[in-house]
Design a protein around this motif. Sequence first.
Motif, PDB file in Angstrom:
ATOM      1  N   GLU A  32       4.124   1.602  11.109  1.00 17.78           N
ATOM      2  CA  GLU A  32       5.237   0.652  11.532  1.00 17.78           C
ATOM      3  C   GLU A  32       5.382   0.637  13.069  1.00 17.78           C
ATOM      4  O   GLU A  32       5.609  -0.574  13.846  1.00 17.78           O
ATOM      5  CB  GLU A  32       6.215   0.798  10.685  1.00 17.78           C
ATOM      6  N   ASN A  33       5.583   1.628  13.740  1.00 19.50           N
ATOM      7  CA  ASN A  33       5.801   2.114  15.050  1.00 19.50           C
ATOM      8  C   ASN A  33       4.488   1.794  15.797  1.00 19.50           C
ATOM      9  O   ASN A  33       4.777   1.756  17.065  1.00 19.50           O
ATOM     10  CB  ASN A  33       6.185   3.365  15.170  1.00 19.50           C
ATOM     11  N   GLY A  34       3.301   1.269  15.385  1.00 19.43           N
ATOM     12  CA  GLY A  34       2.145   1.238  16.208  1.00 19.43           C
ATOM     13  C   GLY A  34       1.516   2.056  16.688  1.00 19.43           C
ATOM     14  O   GLY A  34       0.736   1.785  17.658  1.00 19.43           O
ATOM     15  N   GLU A  35       1.645   3.470  16.206  1.00 27.49           N
ATOM     16  CA  GLU A  35       1.094   4.611  16.616  1.00 27.49           C
ATOM     17  C   GLU A  35      -0.624   4.699  16.008  1.00 27.49           C
ATOM     18  O   GLU A  35      -1.036   5.285  16.450  1.00 27.49           O
ATOM     19  CB  GLU A  35       1.874   5.407  16.217  1.00 27.49           C
ATOM     20  N   GLU A  47      -5.522  -5.294   9.152  1.00 29.51           N
ATOM     21  CA  GLU A  47      -4.308  -5.304   9.555  1.00 29.51           C
ATOM     22  C   GLU A  47      -3.250  -4.456   8.298  1.00 29.51           C
ATOM     23  O   GLU A  47      -3.797  -4.320   7.228  1.00 29.51           O
ATOM     24  CB  GLU A  47      -3.662  -6.837   9.358  1.00 29.51           C
ATOM     25  N   VAL A  48      -2.182  -4.035   8.689  1.00 24.96           N
ATOM     26  CA  VAL A  48      -1.437  -3.394   7.599  1.00 24.96           C
ATOM     27  C   VAL A  48      -0.509  -4.445   7.315  1.00 24.96           C
ATOM     28  O   VAL A  48       0.403  -5.174   7.765  1.00 24.96           O
ATOM     29  CB  VAL A  48      -0.697  -2.403   8.527  1.00 24.96           C
ATOM     30  N   VAL A  49      -0.410  -4.135   5.652  1.00 25.54           N
ATOM     31  CA  VAL A  49       0.324  -4.972   4.837  1.00 25.54           C
ATOM     32  C   VAL A  49       1.167  -4.127   4.164  1.00 25.54           C
ATOM     33  O   VAL A  49       0.528  -3.390   3.166  1.00 25.54           O
ATOM     34  CB  VAL A  49      -0.373  -6.222   4.133  1.00 25.54           C
ATOM     35  N   PHE A  50       2.694  -4.065   4.179  1.00 24.12           N
ATOM     36  CA  PHE A  50       3.571  -3.241   3.649  1.00 24.12           C
ATOM     37  C   PHE A  50       3.970  -3.980   2.155  1.00 24.12           C
ATOM     38  O   PHE A  50       4.356  -4.892   2.229  1.00 24.12           O
ATOM     39  CB  PHE A  50       4.741  -2.869   4.370  1.00 24.12           C
ATOM     40  N   SER A  51       3.865  -3.016   1.135  1.00 27.33           N
ATOM     41  CA  SER A  51       4.277  -3.599  -0.180  1.00 27.33           C
ATOM     42  C   SER A  51       5.606  -2.812  -0.472  1.00 27.33           C
ATOM     43  O   SER A  51       6.509  -3.430  -1.256  1.00 27.33           O
ATOM     44  CB  SER A  51       3.257  -3.387  -1.219  1.00 27.33           C
ATOM     45  N   LYS A  52       5.995  -2.152   0.250  1.00 31.77           N
ATOM     46  CA  LYS A  52       7.166  -1.170  -0.067  1.00 31.77           C
ATOM     47  C   LYS A  52       7.381  -0.789   1.417  1.00 31.77           C
ATOM     48  O   LYS A  52       6.671   0.059   1.998  1.00 31.77           O
ATOM     49  CB  LYS A  52       7.050  -0.040  -0.778  1.00 31.77           C
ATOM     50  N   THR A  60      17.480  10.911   7.427  1.00 32.67           N
ATOM     51  CA  THR A  60      16.235  10.917   6.692  1.00 32.67           C
ATOM     52  C   THR A  60      15.376   9.706   7.087  1.00 32.67           C
ATOM     53  O   THR A  60      15.884   8.532   7.362  1.00 32.67           O
ATOM     54  CB  THR A  60      16.260  11.052   5.191  1.00 32.67           C
ATOM     55  N   VAL A  61      14.035   9.808   6.961  1.00 33.33           N
ATOM     56  CA  VAL A  61      13.212   8.626   7.045  1.00 33.33           C
ATOM     57  C   VAL A  61      12.017   8.672   5.821  1.00 33.33           C
ATOM     58  O   VAL A  61      11.505   9.866   5.735  1.00 33.33           O
ATOM     59  CB  VAL A  61      12.555   8.536   8.355  1.00 33.33           C
ATOM     60  N   VAL A  62      11.914   7.759   4.999  1.00 31.40           N
ATOM     61  CA  VAL A  62      10.976   7.777   4.151  1.00 31.40           C
ATOM     62  C   VAL A  62      10.014   6.750   4.413  1.00 31.40           C
ATOM     63  O   VAL A  62      10.207   5.528   4.464  1.00 31.40           O
ATOM     64  CB  VAL A  62      11.641   7.474   2.713  1.00 31.40           C
ATOM     65  N   SER A  63       8.534   7.305   4.374  1.00 32.72           N
ATOM     66  CA  SER A  63       7.593   6.185   4.527  1.00 32.72           C
ATOM     67  C   SER A  63       7.360   5.348   3.460  1.00 32.72           C
ATOM     68  O   SER A  63       7.552   5.645   2.164  1.00 32.72           O
ATOM     69  CB  SER A  63       6.387   6.900   4.777  1.00 32.72           C
ATOM     70  N   GLY A  64       7.181   3.957   3.557  1.00 34.02           N
ATOM     71  CA  GLY A  64       6.873   3.062   2.619  1.00 34.02           C
ATOM     72  C   GLY A  64       5.315   3.115   2.364  1.00 34.02           C
ATOM     73  O   GLY A  64       4.628   3.905   2.315  1.00 34.02           O
ATOM     74  N   VAL A  65       5.040   2.083   1.484  1.00 32.64           N
ATOM     75  CA  VAL A  65       3.622   1.982   0.863  1.00 32.64           C
ATOM     76  C   VAL A  65       2.908   0.881   1.647  1.00 32.64           C
ATOM     77  O   VAL A  65       3.766  -0.357   1.779  1.00 32.64           O
ATOM     78  CB  VAL A  65       3.708   1.853  -0.501  1.00 32.64           C
ATOM     79  N   TYR A  66       1.886   0.889   2.114  1.00 31.12           N
ATOM     80  CA  TYR A  66       0.953  -0.098   2.673  1.00 31.12           C
ATOM     81  C   TYR A  66      -0.312  -0.050   2.211  1.00 31.12           C
ATOM     82  O   TYR A  66      -1.022   0.908   1.815  1.00 31.12           O
ATOM     83  CB  TYR A  66       1.131  -0.017   4.133  1.00 31.12           C
ATOM     84  N   ASP A  67      -1.111  -1.191   2.749  1.00 33.99           N
ATOM     85  CA  ASP A  67      -2.643  -1.397   2.285  1.00 33.99           C
ATOM     86  C   ASP A  67      -3.211  -2.066   3.659  1.00 33.99           C
ATOM     87  O   ASP A  67      -2.444  -2.414   4.558  1.00 33.99           O
ATOM     88  CB  ASP A  67      -2.841  -2.526   1.322  1.00 33.99           C
TER      89      ASP A  67
END
Length: 105
Positions: A32-35, A47-52, A60-67
């Motif tokens: 998400e931060n473009g790294e 392209e990155v598409v987040f479903s969560k 805290t930081v919790v990573s989402g789910v992407y495809d």
Amino acid sequence: MKIFVFSTDDRGLEVFESKEAAIAACEGIDVENGECLFWDEHGISLEVVFSKPNKRGSFTVVSGVYDLRPFPEGLDLLEFLPNVGYVEGHGMFNSVAEIQQHLTR
């Protein structure tokens, strides 16, 4: 299907055996931060598409789910290769030249 992932912080291009392996290695928060930039085995931008979505809390930081989905409008990997500082090919590719040869076949 091989996936190429460019890390913007150190200019490294890593090659993964599958989309699932690339996603497992790249945390959603970094993506998400473009790294991380992604291409498929043919050098087509993904392209990155987040479903969560990622979740950020106070401590805290919790990573989402992407495809990853094809994004033909993006920059081809072949055009992007001059930006690559090094390759982590995991036995598939050892250099930018080898990747360039693969993409031009």
